[in-house]
Every structure is written in C-alpha cells, then in structure tokens.
Design a protein around this motif. Structure first.
Motif, PDB file in Angstrom:
ATOM      1  N   ASN A  59       0.827  -1.206   0.000  1.00 47.94           N
ATOM      2  CA  ASN A  59       0.000   0.000   0.000  1.00 47.94           C
ATOM      3  C   ASN A  59       0.862   1.258   0.000  1.00 47.94           C
ATOM      4  OD1 ASN A  59      -2.463  -1.238  -0.056  1.00 47.94           O
ATOM      5  ND2 ASN A  59      -2.921  -0.962   2.116  1.00 47.94           N
TER       6      ASN A  59
ATOM      7  N   TYR B 107       0.341   3.921  -2.918  1.00 47.91           N
ATOM      8  CA  TYR B 107      -0.222   5.247  -2.691  1.00 47.91           C
ATOM      9  C   TYR B 107       0.865   6.308  -2.546  1.00 47.91           C
ATOM     10  CZ  TYR B 107      -4.365   2.447  -2.405  1.00 47.91           C
ATOM     11  OH  TYR B 107      -5.364   1.556  -2.725  1.00 47.91           O
TER      12      TYR B 107
ATOM     13  N   ASP C  25       4.943   6.316   4.517  1.00 48.36           N
ATOM     14  CA  ASP C  25       5.147   6.811   3.155  1.00 48.36           C
ATOM     15  C   ASP C  25       4.896   8.305   3.114  1.00 48.36           C
ATOM     16  OD1 ASP C  25       2.339   7.525   2.277  1.00 48.36           O
ATOM     17  OD2 ASP C  25       2.009   5.413   2.763  1.00 48.36           O
TER      18      ASP C  25
ATOM     19  N   MET D  35      -4.494  10.433   3.712  1.00 51.10           N
ATOM     20  CA  MET D  35      -5.957  10.303   3.828  1.00 51.10           C
ATOM     21  C   MET D  35      -6.478  11.335   4.808  1.00 51.10           C
ATOM     22  SD  MET D  35      -6.185   6.210   4.247  1.00 51.10           S
ATOM     23  CE  MET D  35      -4.538   6.102   4.890  1.00 51.10           C
TER      24      MET D  35
ATOM     25  N   VAL E   4     -10.782   2.785   6.850  1.00 46.42           N
ATOM     26  CA  VAL E   4      -9.906   2.075   5.905  1.00 46.42           C
ATOM     27  C   VAL E   4      -9.714   0.594   6.244  1.00 46.42           C
ATOM     28  CG1 VAL E   4      -8.624   4.039   5.009  1.00 46.42           C
ATOM     29  CG2 VAL E   4      -7.807   2.873   7.067  1.00 46.42           C
TER      30      VAL E   4
ATOM     31  N   TYR F 298     -13.473  -1.264   1.752  1.00 42.89           N
ATOM     32  CA  TYR F 298     -13.480   0.192   1.778  1.00 42.89           C
ATOM     33  C   TYR F 298     -12.285   0.738   1.001  1.00 42.89           C
ATOM     34  CZ  TYR F 298     -13.772   5.000   3.165  1.00 42.89           C
ATOM     35  OH  TYR F 298     -13.875   6.363   3.125  1.00 42.89           O
ATOM     36  N   ARG F 299     -12.559   1.686   0.104  1.00 50.37           N
ATOM     37  CA  ARG F 299     -11.489   2.384  -0.593  1.00 50.37           C
ATOM     38  C   ARG F 299     -11.780   3.867  -0.530  1.00 50.37           C
ATOM     39  NH1 ARG F 299     -13.224  -0.748  -5.030  1.00 50.37           N
ATOM     40  NH2 ARG F 299     -12.369  -2.830  -4.918  1.00 50.37           N
ATOM     41  N   VAL F 300     -10.733   4.645  -0.246  1.00 51.41           N
ATOM     42  CA  VAL F 300     -10.922   6.086  -0.138  1.00 51.41           C
ATOM     43  C   VAL F 300     -11.391   6.638  -1.479  1.00 51.41           C
ATOM     44  CG1 VAL F 300      -9.772   8.282   0.261  1.00 51.41           C
ATOM     45  CG2 VAL F 300      -9.280   6.313   1.736  1.00 51.41           C
TER      46      VAL F 300
ATOM     47  N   SER G  17      -8.055   3.648  -6.556  1.00 51.99           N
ATOM     48  CA  SER G  17      -7.508   2.394  -6.065  1.00 51.99           C
ATOM     49  C   SER G  17      -7.847   1.232  -7.000  1.00 51.99           C
ATOM     50  CB  SER G  17      -7.887   2.147  -4.614  1.00 51.99           C
ATOM     51  OG  SER G  17      -9.130   1.612  -4.493  1.00 51.99           O
TER      52      SER G  17
ATOM     53  N   GLY H 108      -6.343  -2.535  -6.451  1.00 47.63           N
ATOM     54  CA  GLY H 108      -6.714  -2.871  -5.081  1.00 47.63           C
ATOM     55  C   GLY H 108      -8.103  -3.479  -4.998  1.00 47.63           C
ATOM     56  N   THR H 109      -8.338  -4.212  -3.918  1.00 45.59           N
ATOM     57  CA  THR H 109      -9.647  -4.828  -3.711  1.00 45.59           C
ATOM     58  C   THR H 109     -10.345  -4.223  -2.498  1.00 45.59           C
ATOM     59  OG1 THR H 109      -8.640  -6.469  -2.293  1.00 45.59           O
ATOM     60  CG2 THR H 109      -8.900  -7.052  -4.605  1.00 45.59           C
ATOM     61  N   GLY H 110      -9.621  -3.446  -1.712  1.00 41.44           N
ATOM     62  CA  GLY H 110     -10.217  -2.910  -0.490  1.00 41.44           C
ATOM     63  C   GLY H 110     -10.238  -3.922   0.645  1.00 41.44           C
TER      64      GLY H 110
ATOM     65  N   GLY I   9      -7.169  -5.523   1.661  1.00 39.10           N
ATOM     66  CA  GLY I   9      -5.815  -5.641   2.215  1.00 39.10           C
ATOM     67  C   GLY I   9      -5.721  -5.248   3.680  1.00 39.10           C
ATOM     68  N   LEU I  10      -6.254  -4.086   4.027  1.00 37.96           N
ATOM     69  CA  LEU I  10      -6.120  -3.601   5.405  1.00 37.96           C
ATOM     70  C   LEU I  10      -7.024  -4.371   6.368  1.00 37.96           C
ATOM     71  CD1 LEU I  10      -5.813   0.267   4.977  1.00 37.96           C
ATOM     72  CD2 LEU I  10      -4.041  -1.364   5.633  1.00 37.96           C
TER      73      LEU I  10
ATOM     74  N   SER J 192       1.335   8.725   5.077  1.00 37.23           N
ATOM     75  CA  SER J 192       0.689   7.903   6.097  1.00 37.23           C
ATOM     76  C   SER J 192       1.722   7.060   6.838  1.00 37.23           C
ATOM     77  CB  SER J 192      -0.303   6.924   5.456  1.00 37.23           C
ATOM     78  OG  SER J 192      -1.122   7.574   4.520  1.00 37.23           O
TER      79      SER J 192
HETATM   80  P1  ADP Z   1      -6.754  -1.608  -1.505  1.00 36.77           P
HETATM   81  O1  ADP Z   1      -6.652  -2.999  -1.996  1.00 36.77           O
HETATM   82  O2  ADP Z   1      -7.785  -0.787  -2.215  1.00 36.77           O
HETATM   83  O3  ADP Z   1      -5.439  -0.925  -1.373  1.00 36.77           O
HETATM   84  P2  ADP Z   1      -6.764  -1.713   1.399  1.00 36.77           P
HETATM   85  O4  ADP Z   1      -7.711  -2.365   2.335  1.00 36.77           O
HETATM   86  O5  ADP Z   1      -5.367  -2.160   1.416  1.00 36.77           O
HETATM   87  O6  ADP Z   1      -7.396  -1.816  -0.061  1.00 36.77           O
HETATM   88  O7  ADP Z   1      -6.824  -0.163   1.662  1.00 36.77           O
HETATM   89  C1  ADP Z   1      -8.089   0.485   1.750  1.00 36.77           C
HETATM   90  C2  ADP Z   1      -7.983   1.905   1.268  1.00 36.77           C
HETATM   91  O8  ADP Z   1      -7.203   2.671   2.172  1.00 36.77           O
HETATM   92  C3  ADP Z   1      -7.268   2.045  -0.070  1.00 36.77           C
HETATM   93  O9  ADP Z   1      -8.136   1.903  -1.153  1.00 36.77           O
HETATM   94  C4  ADP Z   1      -6.717   3.449   0.018  1.00 36.77           C
HETATM   95  O10 ADP Z   1      -7.700   4.379  -0.365  1.00 36.77           O
HETATM   96  C5  ADP Z   1      -6.438   3.633   1.493  1.00 36.77           C
HETATM   97  N1  ADP Z   1      -4.998   3.419   1.804  1.00 36.77           N
HETATM   98  C6  ADP Z   1      -4.430   2.289   2.256  1.00 36.77           C
HETATM   99  N2  ADP Z   1      -3.108   2.451   2.473  1.00 36.77           N
HETATM  100  C7  ADP Z   1      -2.830   3.734   2.153  1.00 36.77           C
HETATM  101  C8  ADP Z   1      -1.640   4.533   2.168  1.00 36.77           C
HETATM  102  N3  ADP Z   1      -0.452   4.037   2.556  1.00 36.77           N
HETATM  103  N4  ADP Z   1      -1.753   5.826   1.756  1.00 36.77           N
HETATM  104  C9  ADP Z   1      -2.946   6.341   1.378  1.00 36.77           C
HETATM  105  N5  ADP Z   1      -4.096   5.649   1.338  1.00 36.77           N
HETATM  106  C10 ADP Z   1      -4.048   4.349   1.721  1.00 36.77           C
END
Ligand code: ADP
Length: 274
Positions: A160, A164, A188, A193, A201, A206-208, A213, A218-220, A222-223, A247
C-alpha cells in the motif's frame, strides 16, 4: 445515536414471582448486519469483473478472424480473470481469519525476518516507481504466531505504501521493541488520507477513492486482512495520515518473551496493555 437491541423473556415462577430475562442482543444484531453487508459487497465486487468476462468472451467470439482484436480481448480477459482470482483469494483468506479465535502461540516467528522478506517481495514494484524502501532497526524480535499470515499483513502495508506513493517517493519500514511488544511501522510520503477516512480504511472493501484504487488493482480487503491478522495475534494496528503528506501504519504485537508460557489447552497470546 446508539440503539440497543434487547430480547425479553418472562416466566412465571409459582404464584408470587415472575422471572424476567433481558438479553442484550445489540452485538449479535450488529454482527448480523456486518455479515449481510459483507455478502452484499462481495456480490457487488464480483459483478463487474464477471460481466466483463462475459462481454469479452462474446467479443472474442465475434473477432475470430481478426488476430489483432483477438489478442486484445484475450489480454483483457486475462486481466479480469486475475482480478477475480485476487478478489476470491482475499475473501477466502479473510473468512478463514474471521473464523479463527486467537491463535495458539505454538510457533516462534522472527518478525525481523518477516519484514526483510516483505520488503524484498515489494522491491520490483518499488523500483518500477523509482521508490526507495529503507528498513531501520531490524533487530531480532520474536512473536508467537503464524508466519505466513504475519508475512501477508506486513506485505500488504508495504505494498500500500508503494501503491499510494508518487513516483520517486520514499518508504520507511521500522522495527522496534518496547514494553513487551514489537512495533512494525510503515511510513510513506504519498497521497495520505483525511481524518474521517481513517476509521474506515480497515473495513472490508473500503477504498478512499474507488477510481484511484481500482487503478492500483486494489480490492479494499488488504487492510481488513491486516487488522484481523494482528488482532488474532493479540496485537493492534494504528494509522496516522494527512492528505498530501503521507501515512504511517503501525502494527504492534506482543513479544514471545512477554507471553505467558503455553499450557496444555494452548492459551491465546496475551494482548498488549495500551
Ligand atoms: P486496496 O486494496 O484498495 O489498497 P486496502 O484495504 O489495502 O485496499 O486499503 C483500503 C484503502 O485505504 C485504499 O483503497 C486506500 O484508499 C487507502 N490506503 C491504504 N493504504 C494507504 C496509504 N499508505 N496511503 C494512502 N491511502 C491508503
């Protein structure tokens, strides 16, 4: 606004007493909702790539005597198939994690090694964006847990941070130990955000910024995988972020030495006192 959901049962005990049992069903109700949302989200997430696969297959059939078109559609089919594979793979991982209670502390995992391997795995992607990934203070740190799961969690944070970040950016990965815990931080200087997004997040899907993304593939999920993995290990994950500045995600896990020795039943890892 907070609503509480209760179930009430009334039983008469003889002529003079009535037994009233009031049960707080708020949490059960909330979990039901979460489950329903999750299924709705899955259907939504799968619909687009599945529809694309259908359309592309049709187009492929019609373009049979135009090799250039066939090539193009076949390439796009492959991309959609990969996306489907990634989404289903992550859903499976996540449901496995959610089915699990806290992990049994039977395997020692070297966190410093997990971090070094995750940085290595992301090297090619980082180089493609001319991003420098620097590791600080990777001293020996041991936790009890599942090495593969922890590797995915650390990998997701680093991936991530790179995804990002802007071209030529810098990513810092730190490992430090204090008060019976090891902290892994990934910083980073990327897009960052807004404060109201930070709570969300870690939610599934969820994706910002949907468009942005989706471009990063991305799939939303990961986190969400990071959060569940860390919680299953008795730890926590936090985020600091500012739009345009970047972040920092920090995972905290109890050090093996700080966890009570395991008894016959296999105690879950001790959680960290804040
Ligand atoms: P994705 O697969 O979309 O990256 P994540 O669950 O990993 O899904 O992250 C969810 C959302 O959080 C991302 O779509 C992004 O908008 C935001 N995000 C995650 N990591 C970062 C980061 N290091 N900097 C900025 N935004 C981030």
């Amino acid at each position: 606004e907070q609503t509480m959901l209760v179930s009430v049962r009334v039983a008469r005990l003889g002529a003079r007493f009535v037994l009233i049992v009031v049960e707080d069903r708020t949490e059960a109700h909330r979990l039901d909702e979460v489950r329903r949302d999750f299924i709705a989200n899955i259907s939504h997430e799968l619909k687009t790539p599945i529809a694309s696969v259908g359309l592309l297959a049709e187009a492929l059939g019609e373009a049979a005597d135009e090799p250039a078109q066939v090539q193009r559609f076949a390439g796009r089919l492959e991309v959609e198939a990969q996306r489907l594979a990634r989404i289903t793979g992550e859903i499976i991982e996540l449901s496995k994690l959610q089915a699990k209670d806290a992990l049994r502390p039977d395997t020692i995992v070297r966190i410093d090694e997990v971090v070094a391997a995750a940085v290595d795995q992301n090297r090619v992607v980082a180089q493609a964006k001319d991003i420098d990934v620097a590791v600080r203070g990777a001293k020996r740190a041991e936790v009890y847990g599942d090495r593969a799961l922890l590797a995915v969690a650390v990998h997701n944070l680093i991936a991530n941070a790179i995804a990002y970040s802007n071209e030529g950016g810098r990513v810092g990965v730190g490992v430090s130990t204090k008060k019976g815990a090891v902290e892994i931080s990934v910083t980073d200087q990327g897009v960052g955000m807004a404060a109201d997004e930070l709570d969300r997040v870690f939610e599934r899907f969820y994706r910002v910024d949907q468009a942005r993304s989706r471009n990063t593939g991305g799939t939303g999920l990961g986190l969400s995988i990071v959060k569940h993995t860390v919680q299953n290990h008795g730890g926590d994950v936090r985020v600091w972020s500012q739009p345009g500045r970047g972040s920092t995600f920090t995972i905290r896990l109890p050090l093996a030495a700080a966890v009570e020795p395991q008894d016959q039943e296999g105690q879950p890892p001790a959680s960290i006192d804040p």
